[in-house]
Design a protein around this motif. Structure first.
Motif, short mmCIF file in Angstrom:
data_model
loop_
_atom_site.label_atom_id
_atom_site.label_comp_id
_atom_site.label_asym_id
_atom_site.label_seq_id
_atom_site.Cartn_x
_atom_site.Cartn_y
_atom_site.Cartn_z
N LYS A 1 49.51 -13.56 -1.61
CA LYS A 1 49.38 -13.03 -0.26
C LYS A 1 50.65 -13.20 0.55
O LYS A 1 51.06 -12.30 1.30
CB LYS A 1 48.21 -13.73 0.46
CG LYS A 1 46.85 -13.25 0.01
CD LYS A 1 45.75 -13.82 0.89
CE LYS A 1 44.40 -13.23 0.51
NZ LYS A 1 43.31 -13.74 1.38
N ASN B 1 52.35 -7.76 2.84
CA ASN B 1 51.80 -7.84 4.19
C ASN B 1 52.63 -8.83 5.00
O ASN B 1 52.59 -10.03 4.74
CB ASN B 1 50.34 -8.29 4.14
CG ASN B 1 49.66 -8.21 5.50
OD1 ASN B 1 50.26 -8.50 6.53
ND2 ASN B 1 48.40 -7.80 5.51
N VAL C 1 52.23 -10.00 7.94
CA VAL C 1 51.43 -10.98 8.67
C VAL C 1 51.25 -12.24 7.83
O VAL C 1 51.50 -13.36 8.27
CB VAL C 1 50.05 -10.40 9.05
CG1 VAL C 1 49.16 -11.50 9.64
CG2 VAL C 1 50.21 -9.26 10.04
N PHE C 2 50.84 -12.06 6.57
CA PHE C 2 50.67 -13.19 5.67
C PHE C 2 51.99 -13.88 5.38
O PHE C 2 52.06 -15.10 5.23
CB PHE C 2 50.02 -12.74 4.36
CG PHE C 2 48.60 -12.25 4.53
CD1 PHE C 2 47.73 -12.87 5.42
CD2 PHE C 2 48.13 -11.18 3.79
CE1 PHE C 2 46.43 -12.43 5.58
CE2 PHE C 2 46.83 -10.73 3.94
CZ PHE C 2 45.97 -11.36 4.84
N TYR D 1 47.88 -13.30 13.54
CA TYR D 1 46.92 -12.73 12.58
C TYR D 1 46.07 -11.64 13.24
O TYR D 1 45.94 -10.54 12.71
CB TYR D 1 46.03 -13.83 12.03
CG TYR D 1 44.97 -13.31 11.07
CD1 TYR D 1 45.31 -12.98 9.76
CD2 TYR D 1 43.66 -13.12 11.49
CE1 TYR D 1 44.36 -12.49 8.89
CE2 TYR D 1 42.71 -12.61 10.62
CZ TYR D 1 43.06 -12.30 9.32
OH TYR D 1 42.12 -11.79 8.47
N TRP D 2 45.51 -11.95 14.40
CA TRP D 2 44.61 -11.01 15.07
C TRP D 2 45.33 -9.72 15.46
O TRP D 2 44.87 -8.62 15.15
CB TRP D 2 44.00 -11.65 16.31
CG TRP D 2 43.03 -12.75 16.01
CD1 TRP D 2 42.24 -12.87 14.91
CD2 TRP D 2 42.76 -13.90 16.82
NE1 TRP D 2 41.49 -14.02 14.98
CE2 TRP D 2 41.78 -14.67 16.15
CE3 TRP D 2 43.23 -14.34 18.05
CZ2 TRP D 2 41.28 -15.86 16.67
CZ3 TRP D 2 42.73 -15.53 18.57
CH2 TRP D 2 41.77 -16.29 17.88
N GLN E 1 47.29 -7.66 12.41
CA GLN E 1 46.48 -6.78 11.56
C GLN E 1 46.27 -5.43 12.24
O GLN E 1 46.29 -4.38 11.59
CB GLN E 1 45.13 -7.43 11.25
CG GLN E 1 45.24 -8.72 10.44
CD GLN E 1 45.61 -8.48 8.98
OE1 GLN E 1 46.31 -7.55 8.64
NE2 GLN E 1 45.13 -9.34 8.10
N LEU F 1 49.47 -3.36 11.98
CA LEU F 1 49.68 -2.77 10.66
C LEU F 1 48.69 -1.66 10.33
O LEU F 1 48.89 -0.92 9.37
CB LEU F 1 49.62 -3.86 9.60
CG LEU F 1 50.80 -4.84 9.60
CD1 LEU F 1 50.56 -5.96 8.60
CD2 LEU F 1 52.11 -4.12 9.30
N ASP F 2 47.63 -1.54 11.12
CA ASP F 2 46.72 -0.41 10.93
C ASP F 2 47.36 0.90 11.38
O ASP F 2 46.92 1.98 10.97
CB ASP F 2 45.42 -0.62 11.73
CG ASP F 2 44.46 -1.57 11.02
OD1 ASP F 2 44.63 -1.78 9.80
OD2 ASP F 2 43.56 -2.11 11.68
N THR G 1 51.68 -3.99 20.16
CA THR G 1 50.37 -3.47 19.76
C THR G 1 49.62 -2.95 20.98
O THR G 1 49.00 -1.87 20.94
CB THR G 1 49.55 -4.55 19.06
OG1 THR G 1 50.31 -5.13 17.99
CG2 THR G 1 48.26 -3.98 18.49
N SER H 1 44.40 3.40 5.64
CA SER H 1 44.69 1.97 5.79
C SER H 1 44.04 1.14 4.70
O SER H 1 44.41 -0.02 4.49
CB SER H 1 44.19 1.48 7.16
OG SER H 1 42.77 1.50 7.20
#
Length: 290
Positions: free
Chosen positions: A12, A18, A20-21, A96-97, A100, A103-104, A159, A288
């Motif tokens: 991950k 990703n 975020v990870f 994280y919140w 994500q 990245l959508d 975002t 996605s």
């Protein structure tokens, strides 16, 4: 089982693609390593104050212009160290919140740019503010900042600027639109300028500014993250078997689908997520998942 867990985390953080990870993993790993070093120093009977001072001196971003020639690298390193568990925890949760959601709608390359650029902008805002406003003149020799808050703030505001009416559910508050969440955090940081953590507040505002202007520029067709774009290598011409027809057909279908997704993303950057039709939202949702 432990091996499987380790391999899953490794995948991950390092191989999933990703960001975020990746950033959560790097920040957490650095915190654990420095915390364990501190535990070792404590158990040896020595004070951890010296070690903490060392981190602040050589990793945190200093406001003093005389230190910058020898500490130029800290404009990046300060973004990956944290001053305590809760400092790390809250930053990683928000990353994280909101990450994500980011990245959508946008690409990993753009995430890297906003995260790192937000951290750089936060450091510069902090430095400029301390040299401009007279109230901070007495702190120029020792003031510094540490933590990923400016980088995370850039992701949050980017975002919220991209999809301002997108809602997330919050404890005690229910559904809250991202634009109100971002405004609340910016207002709190403006108020925080008069607190003991004025440097951190200025850094947050710098990250917020970067996230905001990046999305506005993106909406006008200028993608600053292209500086991270790799120049594609010329493909090797090799033809064998009848499978090439299937591959070409699949490649054409993939190209058409990607063009459709890119057109939807352009529409979001110009008009917002709420302006999409139901079919466009479904197309974006399916894309996605791949």
């Amino acid at each position: 089982m432990n091996k499987t867990l380790f391999e899953d985390l490794k995948y991950k953080v390092l191989r999933s693609g990703n960001p975020v990870f990746f950033y959560i993993g790097v920040n957490t790993l650095i915190f654990i390593v420095t915390a364990l070093i501190g535990v070792g120093i404590f158990l040896s009977g020595n004070s951890t104050a010296g070690f903490n001072a060392f981190i602040r001196e050589y990793v945190a971003f200093p406001v003093s212009l005389s230190k910058l020639p020898m500490r130029f690298y800290t404009i990046l390193t300060y973004q990956f160290f944290h001053d305590g568990l809760f400092h790390l925890l809250f930053n990683m949760l928000w990353l994280y919140w909101l990450g994500q959601i980011f990245l959508d709608f946008l690409k990993p390359r753009q995430f890297h740019f906003v995260y790192l650029g937000g951290g750089v902008a936060g450091a510069l805002f902090f430095m400029l503010a301390y040299h401009i406003f007279p109230v901070f003149q007495g702190s120029l020799a020792q003031a510094n900042i540490i933590g990923s808050s400016a980088a995370v703030m850039a992701i949050v505001v980017a975002t919220a600027t991209l999809v301002p009416d997108f809602s997330i559910r919050m404890l005690f508050l229910g559904d809250v639109k991202l634009k109100y969440l971002a405004i609340a955090y910016v207002v709190l940081d403006v108020i925080g300028v008069a607190s003991s953590n004025a440097g951190g507040s200025f850094a947050h505002l710098g990250g917020a500014f970067l996230g905001f202007i990046y999305i506005k520029a993106l909406g006008k067709g200028s993608d600053w993250s292209n500086i991270f774009k790799r120049t594609p290598k010329a493909p090797k011409m090799k033809v064998n078997k009848n499978e090439n027809y299937k591959r070409n057909a699949s490649s054409k279908a993939s190209t058409v689908a990607q063009a459709e997704v890119d057109a939807i993303l352009d529409k979001i950057s110009k008009s917002g997520y709420d302006k999409l039709s139901r079919e466009e939202k479904e197309t974006l949702f399916k894309a996605s998942k791949h």
